[in-house]
Design an enzyme around this catalytic site. Structure first.
Site, PDB file in Angstrom:
ATOM      1  N   LYS A 103       0.811  -1.229   0.000  1.00 59.02           N
ATOM      2  CA  LYS A 103       0.000   0.000   0.000  1.00 59.02           C
ATOM      3  C   LYS A 103       0.840   1.273   0.000  1.00 59.02           C
ATOM      4  O   LYS A 103       0.417   2.304  -0.492  1.00 59.02           O
ATOM      5  CB  LYS A 103      -0.951   0.000   1.192  1.00 59.02           C
ATOM      6  CG  LYS A 103      -2.112  -0.976   1.026  1.00 59.02           C
ATOM      7  CD  LYS A 103      -3.199  -0.702   2.044  1.00 59.02           C
ATOM      8  CE  LYS A 103      -4.464  -1.464   1.704  1.00 59.02           C
ATOM      9  NZ  LYS A 103      -4.343  -2.914   2.012  1.00 59.02           N
ATOM     10  N   GLU A 125      -9.690   7.674   3.390  1.00 56.98           N
ATOM     11  CA  GLU A 125     -10.592   6.871   4.222  1.00 56.98           C
ATOM     12  C   GLU A 125      -9.944   5.508   4.381  1.00 56.98           C
ATOM     13  O   GLU A 125      -9.125   5.084   3.561  1.00 56.98           O
ATOM     14  CB  GLU A 125     -11.982   6.780   3.593  1.00 56.98           C
ATOM     15  CG  GLU A 125     -12.244   5.573   2.757  1.00 56.98           C
ATOM     16  CD  GLU A 125     -11.460   5.552   1.465  1.00 56.98           C
ATOM     17  OE1 GLU A 125     -10.915   4.477   1.170  1.00 56.98           O
ATOM     18  OE2 GLU A 125     -11.375   6.578   0.777  1.00 56.98           O
ATOM     19  N   SER A 391       1.825  -9.771  -0.698  1.00 50.87           N
ATOM     20  CA  SER A 391       1.475  -8.351  -0.617  1.00 50.87           C
ATOM     21  C   SER A 391       1.818  -7.690   0.712  1.00 50.87           C
ATOM     22  O   SER A 391       2.000  -6.477   0.769  1.00 50.87           O
ATOM     23  CB  SER A 391      -0.015  -8.178  -0.907  1.00 50.87           C
ATOM     24  OG  SER A 391      -0.791  -8.999  -0.057  1.00 50.87           O
TER      25      SER A 391
HETATM   26  C1  LIG Z   1      -5.099  -3.947   1.607  1.00 50.37           C
HETATM   27  C2  LIG Z   1      -4.340  -5.197   1.357  1.00 50.37           C
HETATM   28  C3  LIG Z   1      -4.675  -6.071   0.309  1.00 50.37           C
HETATM   29  C4  LIG Z   1      -5.874  -5.870  -0.588  1.00 50.37           C
HETATM   30  O1  LIG Z   1      -5.846  -4.725  -1.340  1.00 50.37           O
HETATM   31  P1  LIG Z   1      -5.619  -4.743  -2.921  1.00 50.37           P
HETATM   32  O2  LIG Z   1      -5.952  -3.379  -3.336  1.00 50.37           O
HETATM   33  O3  LIG Z   1      -6.516  -5.789  -3.494  1.00 50.37           O
HETATM   34  O4  LIG Z   1      -4.201  -5.089  -3.144  1.00 50.37           O
HETATM   35  C5  LIG Z   1      -3.888  -7.189   0.097  1.00 50.37           C
HETATM   36  N1  LIG Z   1      -2.835  -7.467   0.894  1.00 50.37           N
HETATM   37  C6  LIG Z   1      -2.477  -6.662   1.918  1.00 50.37           C
HETATM   38  C7  LIG Z   1      -1.315  -7.040   2.752  1.00 50.37           C
HETATM   39  C8  LIG Z   1      -3.219  -5.505   2.189  1.00 50.37           C
HETATM   40  O5  LIG Z   1      -2.875  -4.731   3.217  1.00 50.37           O
END
Ligand SMILES: *Cc1c(COP(=O)(O)O)cnc(C)c1O
Length: 416
Positions: A103, A125, A391
């Site tokens: 993010k 938000e 992610s």
């Molecule tokens: C917020 C988040 C997601 C999901 O958000 P996307 O916009 O689909 O990438 C996935 N993995 C993590 C670790 C997150 O914090």
């Protein structure tokens, strides 16, 4: 959609025609907003076009991604997971980016952009708080005050993230109206923006919402896929057979997929939250179970009931718990370039534990959905090279884990 139509749309996508002048990805996307908001969004689009690919902006962003975020993030071979699955597995380590997830790539990029556009403050938000934390950090870094709207219910549920935002200098507003969760927070944040379009910049957290956000967020997250593709080539001399990522709003997935879309030999798979079942309100698998409709300014797939009411969703991972999905994913789904599958809460938990034990990496519950989907694919396709977008890190998920995995806690051994 027939094969010919799909091929034509893929060709247009590869030629950079999407989003088009109306902010559409094929028939998806666009800009569905009240009149007051349209003019603000148009101004934003013009600003994005002016600055995003400008050499000065790119240089500043690149420097900050390196020196502050810690990019490039590593590509880590995962040989023990691979042995378990009968595959070659590689993890793209967004968990090692500053603040612990992908993010920050988007938050930093938009905060720098806000500055260039002459904004004096940032509005955001947040639901679970992860985007709020990334935004608060990025705004502190660029020296811009920031207000984060958060449903009052979420403020209670996500106390540690609220504390992080405070420490990073953000003002957190608990929204008491409506459902007192993310949806109410979005309404309140838009209200603030429309009332102060000259001074305020709205920093959106995923590849969703009205044009130009799905495009802007994709461009800022594509660094994940660009790095991963180059690292994969260097490490293995070739490309992966498949790239896999979890899909909430879809930002980490589109970021990983984007540079591979033209590589016909690379399959792409998005993994949605299958939750605890396929019934109404039991999952957040938007492409798996949803239908097209308009949500938050954009025409895309969406979980809705027969009357078009947005459904409640469920996932063990807060980051995937969203009833919509970005419009570019809707296009990629409809032309069949990306396959979208679900992974259940239980599968994600099992994948998290396996990754911890096999590789010494604690993935976020969101990312564990990608691991679970990849593991299932590996069983059906033995001996392949698999790239997985990790992610984020799982430290934030400790309360959920200790609640859901009590056996392991009870089994802790005591010495002395
Ligand atoms: C917020 C988040 C997601 C999901 O958000 P996307 O916009 O689909 O990438 C996935 N993995 C993590 C670790 C997150 O914090």
């Amino acid at each position: 959609m027939d094969k010919q139509e799909s091929a034509a749309l893929l060709q247009r996508l590869l030629q950079g025609e999407f989003p088009d002048d109306h902010g559409r990805f094929g028939s998806f996307g666009g800009c569905f907003a009240p009149e007051t908001l349209i003019s603000v969004l148009k101004a934003l689009e013009a600003g994005v076009r002016r600055h995003l690919h400008d050499a000065g902006f790119a240089a500043e962003l690149g420097r900050e991604l390196r020196d502050w975020v810690g990019r490039p993030t590593p590509l880590t071979p995962a040989p023990r997971l691979g042995r378990n699955w009968g595959a070659e597995v590689y993890l793209k380590r967004e968990d090692l980016a500053h603040t612990g997830a992908h993010k920050i790539n988007n938050a930093l990029g938009q905060a720098l952009l806000a500055k260039r556009l002459g904004a004096r403050r940032v509005i955001a938000e947040t639901g679970a708080g992860q985007h709020g934390v990334a935004t608060a950090a990025a705004c502190a870094r660029v020296g811009m005050p920031c207000t984060v709207y958060m449903g009052a219910v979420d403020v209670q549920r996500q106390a540690p993230n609220v504390e992080r935002m405070y420490q990073l200098g953000a003002r957190v507003v608990a929204v008491e109206s409506g459902d007192r969760t993310l949806r109410a927070a979005i309404d309140e944040a838009f209200r603030d923006w429309v009332s102060d379009p000259e001074e305020a910049y709205y920093l959106l957290g995923s590849a969703v919402g009205p044009h130009p956000y799905p495009w802007l967020v994709r461009e800022l997250q594509a660094v994940i896929g660009r790095e991963a593709r180059a690292q994969f080539l260097e490490m293995t001399g070739g490309l992966p057979d498949i790239a896999v990522a979890c899909v909430g709003g879809g930002s980490n997935a589109i970021g990983l997929f984007h540079p591979f879309i033209g590589d016909a030999g690379v399959a792409l798979m998005g993994v949605e939250a299958g939750g605890r079942g396929t019934g109404l309100g039991e999952h957040s698998a938007t492409l798996g179970h949803g239908r097209p409709g308009v949500l938050h300014g954009s025409y895309s797939f969406l979980l809705q009931d027969a009357d078009g009411q947005v459904q409640e969703t469920h996932s063990i991972s807060a980051g995937l718990d969203y009833p919509g999905v970005g419009p570019e994913h809707a296009l990629l789904h409809s032309i069949g370039r990306v396959s979208y599958v679900g992974a259940s809460d239980e599968e994600a938990l099992a994948a998290l534990q396996e990754c911890c034990a096999a590789e010494g990496i604690l993935p976020a519950l969101e990312s564990s959905h990608a691991l679970a989907g990849a593991r299932r694919w590996a069983r059906d396709n033995p001996g392949k090279r698999i790239l997985i977008g990790l992610s984020g890190r799982g430290d934030k998920d400790m309360p959920t884990l200790s609640q859901r995995l009590p056996a392991r806690q009870a089994g802790a051994s005591h010495a002395g």
